[in-house]
Design an enzyme around this catalytic site. Structure first.
Site, PDB file in Angstrom:
ATOM      1  N   LYS A  69       0.837  -1.199   0.000  1.00  0.00           N
ATOM      2  CA  LYS A  69       0.000   0.000   0.000  1.00  0.00           C
ATOM      3  C   LYS A  69       0.875   1.253   0.000  1.00  0.00           C
ATOM      4  O   LYS A  69       2.006   1.156   0.475  1.00  0.00           O
ATOM      5  CB  LYS A  69      -0.955   0.024   1.189  1.00  0.00           C
ATOM      6  N   TYR A  89      -4.471   4.198   6.304  1.00  0.00           N
ATOM      7  CA  TYR A  89      -4.938   3.211   7.297  1.00  0.00           C
ATOM      8  C   TYR A  89      -6.239   3.680   7.950  1.00  0.00           C
ATOM      9  O   TYR A  89      -7.150   2.882   8.176  1.00  0.00           O
ATOM     10  CB  TYR A  89      -3.884   2.999   8.389  1.00  0.00           C
TER      11      TYR A  89
END
Ligand code: NDP
Length: 362
Positions: free
Chosen positions: A128, A213
């Site tokens: 990510k 996140y």
């Protein structure tokens, strides 16, 4: 914007985890992984986690640094034939020992190496943020589709038991309807020369790196995609953060009426949590996104969120391998990465335009 099939999403993830057990019981071979980019994450988290996995093994390395190649060869017993650099990478197509390519490079390089991995006919796991833009994500997804191979994105929290329990509490409405989420993740970034502060390599700053996140938490708690976003940015050090964002706060409206208030920063420590406020109580995690020491809490003493620590990387790699071995679709796939980039693009657009904006669609 349609409501995402959240139940199906969680179900598929659970299926991958369950089939993991099945694959574990089967005499199935361990999948060979090639790590691309031997930086901090590969060295300190992924390689040690690979050694603990049930369904994976370190088979090959791809590095632009010959000294690292020598060190890794000796440490992990990797033969010369399984060592590549960024120029020779495509020869990995001829290596049957490699099943999965794990892209652990600076963000701007993800697209190139995922697409080259697809062309090599391998499954690809990508760190990510999946890429620097939604368009890059779309090209990556298309390349993997035409290769007929699986693409997974490294959203380690989706396999972590405290997070999974929070998803369940929200989904099963244990505290009633979810109403409001407050989430944030940030840290004080060091070395001003690192790639994370260069827009060309990182795509953005705190938002791309760690804000994602908190964004993810809002998306998997609601099971929905945000429809409208309004964001603000603060820069207290315009020299260090000349190219990328330092601190951003944003709010998101979800189709069911849930509101989220989220922040991210590269300027200070201490923000690493989420709170889900529901009709009849609340729950959350603090800290929420670290590799270990995670803590869950709820407003009802009889409802606890307590689990033994797991290695996030071991768990997610085993889940990806289990999905491949069982031939079931892995979640979080490229689409999950694309949804995040659509929200991130909306956040940057809102800052640039100084107003609320709608989020793009896949
Ligand atoms: P590092 O800077 O520590 O490592 C990146 C590696 O990429 C380098 O060591 C180098 O490896 C290679 N590389 C190739 N070209 C370049 C370049 N132009 N500039 C810098 N490095 C280059 O980064 P991380 O390992 O921390 O991060 C890598 C990826 O992992 C990022 O996408 C990041 O967002 C993600 N990440 C995810 C985390 C998670 O919890 N899921 C945590 C940390 C990072 P070599 O010398 O072998 O060529």
């Amino acid at each position: 914007m349609q409501r995402r099939p959240f139940l199906a999403t969680l179900g598929a993830t659970a299926a991958a985890l369950t089939t993991g057990t099945r694959a574990q019981e089967a005499p199935g071979r361990k999948l060979g992984w090639a790590l691309v980019g031997l930086g901090s994450l590969s060295t300190h988290q992924i390689a040690p986690a690979l050694a603990k996995t049930k369904h994976c093994r370190l088979a090959a390395i791809v590095t632009g640094t010959p000294e690292k190649a020598e060190k890794w060869k000796a440490q992990y017993g990797i033969p010369d034939s399984h060592v590549y650099n960024y120029e020779t990478f495509d020869r990995i197509a001829e290596n049957p020992d490699v099943d999965v390519i794990y892209v652990v490079l600076p963000n701007s390089m993800h697209e190139e190496f995922v697409i080259r991995g697809a062309k090599a006919g391998k499954h690809v796991f990508c760190e990510k943020p999946m890429a620097n833009s939604a368009d890059e994500c779309r090209r990556m997804i298309a390349a993997m589709k035409s290769a007929g191979k699986q693409l997974g994105v490294g959203y380690r929290c989706q396999f972590e038991p405290h997070h999974r329990e929070c998803m369940r509490l929200a989904r099963e409405k244990v505290f009633g309807d979810l109403k409001f989420i407050e989430a944030g993740f940030g840290f004080q970034i060091g070395d001003p020369a690192q790639w994370r502060l260069r827009k060309k390599l990182a795509g953005g700053g705190a938002l791309m790196d760690v804000g994602i996140y908190a964004l993810q938490a809002c998306r998997y708690l609601t099971g929905e995609e945000p429809v409208e976003i309004v964001a603000q940015e603060v820069k207290t050090d315009p020299v260090k953060f000349a190219e990328v964002d330092e601190t951003i706060s944003w709010s998101m409206k979800f189709p069911s009426g849930v509101m989220a208030s989220v922040m991210t920063t590269y300027a200070f420590n201490g923000v690493n949590s989420f709170t889900a406020v529901c009709q009849n109580g609340k729950f959350g995690m603090d800290p929420a996104y670290s590799y270990d020491g995670l803590k869950g809490w709820t407003s009802k003493p009889e409802v606890k969120i307590e689990f033994p620590a797991v290695d996030h990387f071991q768990t997610e790699m085993d889940a990806f391998a289990a999905a491949i071995l069982a031939d079931v679709a892995f979640v979080p796939s490229g689409e999950e990465g694309l949804w995040d980039l659509l929200a991130i693009e909306a956040i940057y657009r809102s800052i640039a335009e100084g107003k609320a904006v709608t989020v793009g669609n896949v």
